[in-house]
Design an enzyme around this catalytic site. Structure first.
Site, PDB file in Angstrom:
ATOM      1  CE1 TYR A   1      -9.869  -0.386   7.996  1.00  0.00           C
ATOM      2  CE2 TYR A   1     -10.426   0.423  10.187  1.00  0.00           C
ATOM      3  CZ  TYR A   1      -9.582   0.409   9.092  1.00  0.00           C
ATOM      4  OH  TYR A   1      -8.450   1.185   9.100  1.00  0.00           O
TER       5      TYR A   1
ATOM      6  CB  THR B   1      -3.920  -2.339  -7.085  1.00  0.00           C
ATOM      7  OG1 THR B   1      -4.249  -0.949  -7.208  1.00  0.00           O
ATOM      8  CG2 THR B   1      -4.451  -2.881  -5.777  1.00  0.00           C
TER       9      THR B   1
ATOM     10  CE  LYS C   1      -6.840  -2.037   9.214  1.00  0.00           C
ATOM     11  NZ  LYS C   1      -5.533  -2.112   8.547  1.00  0.00           N
TER      12      LYS C   1
ATOM     13  CB  VAL D   1      -1.967  -7.239  -0.349  1.00  0.00           C
ATOM     14  CG1 VAL D   1      -0.822  -6.316  -0.739  1.00  0.00           C
ATOM     15  CG2 VAL D   1      -3.243  -6.458  -0.047  1.00  0.00           C
TER      16      VAL D   1
ATOM     17  CB  ILE E   1      -4.038   9.000   9.721  1.00  0.00           C
ATOM     18  CG1 ILE E   1      -3.702   8.170  10.974  1.00  0.00           C
ATOM     19  CG2 ILE E   1      -2.782   9.611   9.107  1.00  0.00           C
ATOM     20  CD1 ILE E   1      -3.079   8.917  12.129  1.00  0.00           C
TER      21      ILE E   1
ATOM     22  CB  SER F   1      -7.471   0.643  12.765  1.00  0.00           C
ATOM     23  OG  SER F   1      -8.410   1.658  13.079  1.00  0.00           O
TER      24      SER F   1
ATOM     25  CG  ASN G   1     -16.298   3.223  14.449  1.00  0.00           C
ATOM     26  OD1 ASN G   1     -17.060   3.828  15.227  1.00  0.00           O
ATOM     27  ND2 ASN G   1     -15.827   3.770  13.361  1.00  0.00           N
TER      28      ASN G   1
ATOM     29  N   GLY H   1       0.822  -1.209   0.000  1.00  0.00           N
ATOM     30  CA  GLY H   1       0.000   0.000   0.000  1.00  0.00           C
ATOM     31  C   GLY H   1       0.850   1.249   0.000  1.00  0.00           C
TER      32      GLY H   1
HETATM   33  P1  NDP Z   1      -5.420   4.749   1.573  1.00  0.00           P
HETATM   34  O1  NDP Z   1      -6.810   4.401   1.152  1.00  0.00           O
HETATM   35  O2  NDP Z   1      -4.946   6.144   1.432  1.00  0.00           O
HETATM   36  O3  NDP Z   1      -4.375   3.792   0.781  1.00  0.00           O
HETATM   37  C1  NDP Z   1      -4.602   2.408   0.757  1.00  0.00           C
HETATM   38  C2  NDP Z   1      -3.395   1.734   0.158  1.00  0.00           C
HETATM   39  O4  NDP Z   1      -3.637   0.309   0.142  1.00  0.00           O
HETATM   40  C3  NDP Z   1      -3.128   2.139  -1.280  1.00  0.00           C
HETATM   41  O5  NDP Z   1      -1.741   2.150  -1.503  1.00  0.00           O
HETATM   42  C4  NDP Z   1      -3.768   1.009  -2.078  1.00  0.00           C
HETATM   43  O6  NDP Z   1      -3.197   0.824  -3.347  1.00  0.00           O
HETATM   44  C5  NDP Z   1      -3.442  -0.176  -1.189  1.00  0.00           C
HETATM   45  N1  NDP Z   1      -4.321  -1.302  -1.465  1.00  0.00           N
HETATM   46  C6  NDP Z   1      -5.653  -1.380  -1.250  1.00  0.00           C
HETATM   47  N2  NDP Z   1      -6.104  -2.576  -1.652  1.00  0.00           N
HETATM   48  C7  NDP Z   1      -5.033  -3.272  -2.122  1.00  0.00           C
HETATM   49  C8  NDP Z   1      -4.851  -4.571  -2.681  1.00  0.00           C
HETATM   50  N3  NDP Z   1      -5.865  -5.424  -2.818  1.00  0.00           N
HETATM   51  N4  NDP Z   1      -3.608  -4.941  -3.058  1.00  0.00           N
HETATM   52  C9  NDP Z   1      -2.565  -4.079  -2.931  1.00  0.00           C
HETATM   53  N5  NDP Z   1      -2.664  -2.857  -2.406  1.00  0.00           N
HETATM   54  C10 NDP Z   1      -3.894  -2.454  -2.009  1.00  0.00           C
HETATM   55  O7  NDP Z   1      -5.295   4.235   3.065  1.00  0.00           O
HETATM   56  P2  NDP Z   1      -4.513   4.855   4.315  1.00  0.00           P
HETATM   57  O8  NDP Z   1      -3.179   5.284   3.905  1.00  0.00           O
HETATM   58  O9  NDP Z   1      -5.399   5.781   5.014  1.00  0.00           O
HETATM   59  O10 NDP Z   1      -4.410   3.551   5.244  1.00  0.00           O
HETATM   60  C11 NDP Z   1      -3.266   2.713   5.250  1.00  0.00           C
HETATM   61  C12 NDP Z   1      -3.463   1.676   6.339  1.00  0.00           C
HETATM   62  O11 NDP Z   1      -3.657   2.334   7.580  1.00  0.00           O
HETATM   63  C13 NDP Z   1      -4.681   0.787   6.126  1.00  0.00           C
HETATM   64  O12 NDP Z   1      -4.398  -0.526   6.546  1.00  0.00           O
HETATM   65  C14 NDP Z   1      -5.720   1.419   7.027  1.00  0.00           C
HETATM   66  O13 NDP Z   1      -6.680   0.494   7.439  1.00  0.00           O
HETATM   67  C15 NDP Z   1      -4.849   1.879   8.181  1.00  0.00           C
HETATM   68  N6  NDP Z   1      -5.432   2.942   8.974  1.00  0.00           N
HETATM   69  C16 NDP Z   1      -5.759   4.164   8.411  1.00  0.00           C
HETATM   70  C17 NDP Z   1      -6.310   5.160   9.198  1.00  0.00           C
HETATM   71  C18 NDP Z   1      -6.684   6.507   8.662  1.00  0.00           C
HETATM   72  O14 NDP Z   1      -7.277   7.291   9.424  1.00  0.00           O
HETATM   73  N7  NDP Z   1      -6.359   6.851   7.436  1.00  0.00           N
HETATM   74  C19 NDP Z   1      -6.567   4.932  10.622  1.00  0.00           C
HETATM   75  C20 NDP Z   1      -6.187   3.642  11.100  1.00  0.00           C
HETATM   76  C21 NDP Z   1      -5.637   2.703  10.295  1.00  0.00           C
HETATM   77  P3  NDP Z   1      -3.823   1.510  -4.681  1.00  0.00           P
HETATM   78  O15 NDP Z   1      -3.359   2.947  -4.668  1.00  0.00           O
HETATM   79  O16 NDP Z   1      -3.216   0.706  -5.771  1.00  0.00           O
HETATM   80  O17 NDP Z   1      -5.301   1.375  -4.562  1.00  0.00           O
END
Ligand code: NDP
Length: 247
Positions: free
Chosen positions: A155, A37, A159, A64, A188, A142, A149, A12
């Site tokens: 979700y 992806t 987590k 993933v 975040i 998370s 939640n 990601g």
């Molecule tokens: P974003 O939605 O900004 O980014 C998600 C990332 O995951 C992207 O890089 C996306 O790739 C990748 N991704 C999603 N599905 C797949 C897949 N099937 N295979 C490969 N890559 C994949 O998320 P955040 O940065 O906000 O979150 C990152 C992590 O932090 C997550 O696990 C989220 O649950 C966790 N989190 C986030 C919080 C928040 O407030 N933002 C709070 C708590 C936890 P692509 O660009 O190719 O789609």
């Protein structure tokens, strides 16, 4: 913090927290494998990090949630770099719905991408890490996995599952110089929270002792610490980066 010559896989890494993690690890000297992806975006991120920090970076497109993709990414990394030192399982999605309306697909999608991915990539790196007698695994959970939640049963389950999984890996591989820890971010500022209604975010904000959202960089610094030798005696832990939401 010195991560010179370390080889790190970040899932990601195309945007949000994953991008910040890749950027921060690279800033401390690690070579980065960016996974998301889309191949073109992975390549762009890898090229930018390489240019900025002078480390070696590659991008690999993968789903993933696929066991085969996890194995194939790690095989490519071993072929290019010879080992994997750091794995950050960060990729994640949301498919929010109240439980009475949640479909089996919404449940399965979230468990597959958020939790099965952690199994897939951890399974793939463990043998190379054992061979190298070194490993740092950091999994992104998370605050919702700890507190629950409404509207996020899928979700939260994914987590919370990451936490139990990580503690088990920490126990199983503790004597092998492989640590496994969890970072649990609060709210975040990334794409993931863009879709949340403003009044909901206002309510959340009121419940955060620090009265602000976190930045991706603040999560990434904690991940970098856990991925470094400074955290050599820390394993099986959940570190909360949430402005005090959970304490
Ligand atoms: P974003 O939605 O900004 O980014 C998600 C990332 O995951 C992207 O890089 C996306 O790739 C990748 N991704 C999603 N599905 C797949 C897949 N099937 N295979 C490969 N890559 C994949 O998320 P955040 O940065 O906000 O979150 C990152 C992590 O932090 C997550 O696990 C989220 O649950 C966790 N989190 C986030 C919080 C928040 O407030 N933002 C709070 C708590 C936890 P692509 O660009 O190719 O789609």
């Amino acid at each position: 913090m010195d991560l010179s010559n370390k080889i790190a896989i970040v899932t990601g890494a195309s945007r949000g927290i994953g991008y910040a993690i890749a950027d921060t690890l690279a800033s401390y000297g690690a070579n980065i494998v960016c996974v998301s992806t889309r191949q073109s975006v992975c390549d762009e991120v890898a090229a930018a990090l390489q240019e900025t920090y002078g480390v070696a970076c590659i991008g690999i497109a993968a789903d993933v949630s696929s066991f085969e993709d996890g194995a194939s990414v790690v095989k490519t990394v071993i072929g290019k770099f010879g080992r994997v030192d750091i794995l950050v399982n960060n990729a994640g999605i949301t498919r929010d719905n109240l439980m009475l309306r949640m479909s089996l697909e919404e449940w399965t999608d979230v468990i597959s991408v958020n939790l099965n991915s952690v199994f897939n990539f951890t399974k793939a790196v463990l043998k190379p890490m054992l061979k190298n007698r070194y490993g740092r695994i950091v999994n992104i959970s998370s605050v919702v996995g700890v507190m629950g939640n409404a509207g996020q049963a899928n979700y939260a389950a994914s987590k919370a599952g990451i936490i139990g999984f990580s503690k088990s890996i920490a126990r199983e591989f503790g004597a092998k110089n492989i640590t496994c820890n969890v970072v649990a971010p609060g709210f975040i500022e990334t794409d993931m929270i863009q879709s949340l209604p403003k009044d909901y975010l206002d309510t959340i904000m009121a419940s955060i002792p620090q009265k602000r959202l976190g930045s991706a960089r603040e999560v990434a610094e904690m991940v970098s610490f856990l991925a470094s030798d400074l955290a050599a005696y820390t394993t099986g832990q959940v570190l909360h980066v949430d402005g005090g939401m959970q304490m």
